[in-house]
Design a protein around this motif. Sequence first.
Motif, PDB file in Angstrom:
ATOM      1  N   THR A   1     -12.952   1.787  46.099  1.00 46.96           N
ATOM      2  CA  THR A   1     -12.194   3.172  46.036  1.00 46.96           C
ATOM      3  C   THR A   1     -11.539   3.256  44.887  1.00 46.96           C
ATOM      4  O   THR A   1     -11.027   4.540  44.547  1.00 46.96           O
ATOM      5  CB  THR A   1     -11.211   3.079  47.339  1.00 46.96           C
ATOM      6  OG1 THR A   1     -10.293   2.087  47.009  1.00 46.96           O
ATOM      7  CG2 THR A   1     -11.931   3.082  48.691  1.00 46.96           C
ATOM      8  N   LEU A   2     -11.169   2.265  43.945  1.00 47.59           N
ATOM      9  CA  LEU A   2     -10.718   2.645  42.810  1.00 47.59           C
ATOM     10  C   LEU A   2     -11.332   3.789  42.003  1.00 47.59           C
ATOM     11  O   LEU A   2     -10.683   4.101  40.826  1.00 47.59           O
ATOM     12  CB  LEU A   2     -10.527   1.328  42.057  1.00 47.59           C
ATOM     13  CG  LEU A   2      -9.441   0.026  42.542  1.00 47.59           C
ATOM     14  CD1 LEU A   2      -9.582  -1.132  41.819  1.00 47.59           C
ATOM     15  CD2 LEU A   2      -8.022   0.697  42.530  1.00 47.59           C
ATOM     16  N   ALA A   3     -12.686   3.454  42.040  1.00 45.64           N
ATOM     17  CA  ALA A   3     -13.419   4.454  41.472  1.00 45.64           C
ATOM     18  C   ALA A   3     -13.023   5.905  41.250  1.00 45.64           C
ATOM     19  O   ALA A   3     -12.986   6.957  40.483  1.00 45.64           O
ATOM     20  CB  ALA A   3     -14.848   4.687  41.809  1.00 45.64           C
ATOM     21  N   LEU A   4     -12.415   6.169  42.645  1.00 49.35           N
ATOM     22  CA  LEU A   4     -11.883   7.607  42.957  1.00 49.35           C
ATOM     23  C   LEU A   4     -10.591   8.052  42.510  1.00 49.35           C
ATOM     24  O   LEU A   4     -10.360   9.309  42.374  1.00 49.35           O
ATOM     25  CB  LEU A   4     -12.056   7.890  44.396  1.00 49.35           C
ATOM     26  CG  LEU A   4     -13.606   7.645  44.924  1.00 49.35           C
ATOM     27  CD1 LEU A   4     -13.397   7.820  46.612  1.00 49.35           C
ATOM     28  CD2 LEU A   4     -14.561   8.413  44.517  1.00 49.35           C
ATOM     29  N   SER A   5     -10.035   7.035  41.862  1.00 53.91           N
ATOM     30  CA  SER A   5      -8.622   7.430  41.237  1.00 53.91           C
ATOM     31  C   SER A   5      -8.563   6.832  39.860  1.00 53.91           C
ATOM     32  O   SER A   5      -7.325   6.930  39.477  1.00 53.91           O
ATOM     33  CB  SER A   5      -7.617   6.930  41.990  1.00 53.91           C
ATOM     34  OG  SER A   5      -7.570   5.336  42.331  1.00 53.91           O
ATOM     35  N   ALA A   6      -9.722   6.435  39.184  1.00 49.01           N
ATOM     36  CA  ALA A   6      -9.467   5.841  37.874  1.00 49.01           C
ATOM     37  C   ALA A   6      -8.791   6.717  36.986  1.00 49.01           C
ATOM     38  O   ALA A   6      -7.954   6.315  35.936  1.00 49.01           O
ATOM     39  CB  ALA A   6     -10.904   5.553  37.655  1.00 49.01           C
ATOM     40  N   VAL A   7      -9.030   8.119  36.946  1.00 49.22           N
ATOM     41  CA  VAL A   7      -8.672   9.034  36.080  1.00 49.22           C
ATOM     42  C   VAL A   7      -7.060   9.337  35.803  1.00 49.22           C
ATOM     43  O   VAL A   7      -6.474   9.236  34.957  1.00 49.22           O
ATOM     44  CB  VAL A   7      -9.231  10.410  36.096  1.00 49.22           C
ATOM     45  CG1 VAL A   7      -8.578  11.179  37.244  1.00 49.22           C
ATOM     46  CG2 VAL A   7      -9.032  11.242  34.716  1.00 49.22           C
ATOM     47  N   GLN A   8      -6.446   8.882  37.214  1.00 47.46           N
ATOM     48  CA  GLN A   8      -5.079   8.742  37.268  1.00 47.46           C
ATOM     49  C   GLN A   8      -4.577   7.937  36.283  1.00 47.46           C
ATOM     50  O   GLN A   8      -3.262   8.088  35.931  1.00 47.46           O
ATOM     51  CB  GLN A   8      -4.601   8.779  38.864  1.00 47.46           C
ATOM     52  CG  GLN A   8      -5.284   9.787  39.670  1.00 47.46           C
ATOM     53  CD  GLN A   8      -4.874  11.097  39.170  1.00 47.46           C
ATOM     54  OE1 GLN A   8      -3.835  11.381  38.875  1.00 47.46           O
ATOM     55  NE2 GLN A   8      -5.722  12.149  39.333  1.00 47.46           N
ATOM     56  N   ARG A   9      -5.125   6.573  36.258  1.00 49.11           N
ATOM     57  CA  ARG A   9      -4.362   5.574  35.344  1.00 49.11           C
ATOM     58  C   ARG A   9      -4.464   6.053  34.055  1.00 49.11           C
ATOM     59  O   ARG A   9      -3.690   5.636  32.935  1.00 49.11           O
ATOM     60  CB  ARG A   9      -5.243   4.332  35.606  1.00 49.11           C
ATOM     61  CG  ARG A   9      -5.320   3.697  37.217  1.00 49.11           C
ATOM     62  CD  ARG A   9      -5.746   2.437  37.133  1.00 49.11           C
ATOM     63  NE  ARG A   9      -7.308   2.430  37.251  1.00 49.11           N
ATOM     64  CZ  ARG A   9      -7.906   2.902  38.345  1.00 49.11           C
ATOM     65  NH1 ARG A   9      -7.361   3.336  39.343  1.00 49.11           N
ATOM     66  NH2 ARG A   9      -9.090   2.933  38.194  1.00 49.11           N
ATOM     67  N   ILE A  10      -5.652   6.672  33.525  1.00 47.20           N
ATOM     68  CA  ILE A  10      -5.558   7.221  32.289  1.00 47.20           C
ATOM     69  C   ILE A  10      -4.409   8.309  31.921  1.00 47.20           C
ATOM     70  O   ILE A  10      -3.934   8.086  30.769  1.00 47.20           O
ATOM     71  CB  ILE A  10      -7.253   8.028  31.933  1.00 47.20           C
ATOM     72  CG1 ILE A  10      -8.197   6.977  31.957  1.00 47.20           C
ATOM     73  CG2 ILE A  10      -7.098   8.572  30.605  1.00 47.20           C
ATOM     74  CD1 ILE A  10      -8.506   5.949  30.731  1.00 47.20           C
ATOM     75  N   LEU A  11      -4.394   9.107  32.849  1.00 46.55           N
ATOM     76  CA  LEU A  11      -3.130  10.237  32.657  1.00 46.55           C
ATOM     77  C   LEU A  11      -1.867   9.594  32.537  1.00 46.55           C
ATOM     78  O   LEU A  11      -0.876  10.422  32.193  1.00 46.55           O
ATOM     79  CB  LEU A  11      -3.571  11.098  33.732  1.00 46.55           C
ATOM     80  CG  LEU A  11      -4.880  11.904  33.565  1.00 46.55           C
ATOM     81  CD1 LEU A  11      -4.906  13.011  34.848  1.00 46.55           C
ATOM     82  CD2 LEU A  11      -5.277  12.554  32.202  1.00 46.55           C
ATOM     83  N   THR A  12      -1.784   8.356  33.081  1.00 46.27           N
ATOM     84  CA  THR A  12      -0.396   7.876  32.982  1.00 46.27           C
ATOM     85  C   THR A  12      -0.015   7.086  31.646  1.00 46.27           C
ATOM     86  O   THR A  12       1.205   6.520  31.457  1.00 46.27           O
ATOM     87  CB  THR A  12      -0.135   6.998  34.152  1.00 46.27           C
ATOM     88  OG1 THR A  12      -0.868   5.850  34.176  1.00 46.27           O
ATOM     89  CG2 THR A  12      -0.151   7.827  35.455  1.00 46.27           C
ATOM     90  N   ILE A  13      -0.973   6.894  30.841  1.00 48.76           N
ATOM     91  CA  ILE A  13      -0.824   6.139  29.547  1.00 48.76           C
ATOM     92  C   ILE A  13      -0.010   6.846  28.572  1.00 48.76           C
ATOM     93  O   ILE A  13      -0.095   8.188  28.686  1.00 48.76           O
ATOM     94  CB  ILE A  13      -2.093   5.756  29.049  1.00 48.76           C
ATOM     95  CG1 ILE A  13      -3.076   4.879  29.905  1.00 48.76           C
ATOM     96  CG2 ILE A  13      -2.074   5.087  27.803  1.00 48.76           C
ATOM     97  CD1 ILE A  13      -2.306   3.591  30.041  1.00 48.76           C
ATOM     98  N   THR A  14       0.889   6.393  27.931  1.00 48.77           N
ATOM     99  CA  THR A  14       2.080   7.037  27.030  1.00 48.77           C
ATOM    100  C   THR A  14       1.249   7.156  25.773  1.00 48.77           C
ATOM    101  O   THR A  14       0.513   5.773  25.234  1.00 48.77           O
ATOM    102  CB  THR A  14       3.129   6.461  27.097  1.00 48.77           C
ATOM    103  OG1 THR A  14       3.107   4.945  26.651  1.00 48.77           O
ATOM    104  CG2 THR A  14       3.661   6.237  28.520  1.00 48.77           C
ATOM    105  N   PRO A  15       1.848   7.811  24.686  1.00 46.78           N
ATOM    106  CA  PRO A  15       1.335   7.688  23.467  1.00 46.78           C
ATOM    107  C   PRO A  15       1.815   6.467  22.750  1.00 46.78           C
ATOM    108  O   PRO A  15       1.166   5.909  21.662  1.00 46.78           O
ATOM    109  CB  PRO A  15       2.273   8.841  22.480  1.00 46.78           C
ATOM    110  CG  PRO A  15       2.339   9.873  23.668  1.00 46.78           C
ATOM    111  CD  PRO A  15       2.592   8.837  25.044  1.00 46.78           C
ATOM    112  N   GLU A  16       3.010   5.978  23.082  1.00 49.52           N
ATOM    113  CA  GLU A  16       3.504   4.494  22.465  1.00 49.52           C
ATOM    114  C   GLU A  16       2.272   3.422  22.979  1.00 49.52           C
ATOM    115  O   GLU A  16       2.243   2.757  21.959  1.00 49.52           O
ATOM    116  CB  GLU A  16       4.755   4.230  23.361  1.00 49.52           C
ATOM    117  CG  GLU A  16       5.998   5.191  22.695  1.00 49.52           C
ATOM    118  CD  GLU A  16       5.695   6.582  23.390  1.00 49.52           C
ATOM    119  OE1 GLU A  16       6.547   7.569  22.704  1.00 49.52           O
ATOM    120  OE2 GLU A  16       5.404   6.874  24.442  1.00 49.52           O
TER     121      GLU A  16
END
Length: 448
Positions: free
Chosen positions: A393-408
């Motif tokens: 089920t991690l496949a279905l929410s993988a993009v949420q982790r990308i969207l929380t990455i910061t510029p720093e």
Amino acid sequence: MGHTASTEDTVGGLTATEHRLANGLRVVLSEDHLTPVAAVCIWYDVGSRHEVRGRTGLAHLFEHLMFQGSRQVTGNGHFELVQSAGGSLNGTTSFERTNYFETMPAHQLELALWLEADRMGTLLSALDEESMENQRDVVKNERRQRYDNVPYGTAFEKLTSMVFPEDHPYHHTPIGSMADLDAASLEDAREFFRTYYAPNNAVLAVVGDIDPEQTLAWVEKYFGTIPGHDGKRPPRDGTLPDVIGEEVREVVREDVPARALMAVYRLPQDGTREADAADLALTALGGGESSRLYNRLVRHDRTAVSAGFGLLRLAGAPSMGWLDVKASGEAEIAEIEAAVDEELARFAAEGPTPEEMERAQAQLEREWLDRLATVGGRADELCKYAVLFGDATLALSAVQRILTITPEEVQAVAAARLRPDNRGVLVYEPTPSTSEQEPADENEGGQQ
């Protein structure tokens, strides 16, 4: 039927449930009644990283052997049955897994499940010297056509061997060497199958217009009696230092269309925030025609006709950041490389701009949505996360982790990893072809 996981609702209303048969086979189901099709995907937890010196290429060779017939489906029957039912199919091999997949009209789902179960359970009874030699020749010819006899064809092999040291499980690529393909015996292939092609070493995903209860009944009927196997050897440890410590460089003089600069950087392992940050960094730097390197080298300097930078994610070893620049006209590689290093140093010092960050996140989100938009793509992603990270089920929410990455975080991984002492470099310099150097002998047909 063994333990059944609870359903998890995720982005866009997609769901997935995981089940386990008594023989260890993990089954992932995802209903989607938008179109009357169903995808079957099976991942075996075996790839080139499981191979040993002298027997490289076995995982890929066996991928081909899986289409050579089983007890009840002889010869090319797997292809014939799927395609005559209106479906499509294929298989692929990577460092970390081998997968097989069919997309079928929904009413033909049972056929696909039966076919996959038949070859998982009975392929050994049909594997003989004739099929072994047939597919050995096919794989060797594939190597010639895709690697040895095309421009820049061996670049990936060369760069992989630069960033992964000798005897490392990722030092060689899945295609294997000609010598090892020749050396593989029928008993090697049989032992490989017995070890890795067992239900407790596999994940089966079924996605699309399905009835979950009926699908599970079919899975139990066809796969449930296949015995598990406990003899699998775990892959060798792929851990390495974060940084290579020196630049490894090779100049290749071949009959290629243009000069080229290629490099691989050692980057964080998949499944980590650092890997997601690296993906965003490489997307901002070289992911398409709006990226920094494309704008600098192609649009501004006009020293290149193409410039790309992308991440090959690996879960069992450091990931690889792949840089690929093809030179324009008579532009010198030294000039191109100086510009690349200048842009990487600036990015490491300043980080991505807000516009670059937004664009990179949107691009990776779109790619994720594209993968989940088809039943086949979603089935493959569910298998991936189940095999490599233990939770489909991690496949279905993988993009949420990308969207929380910061510029720093993006800047930090660039500063730590995108350095000259953390890369293997290939410089391609064209050489005149034989036909340009001297007339070809008419009796030889002019072939090089």
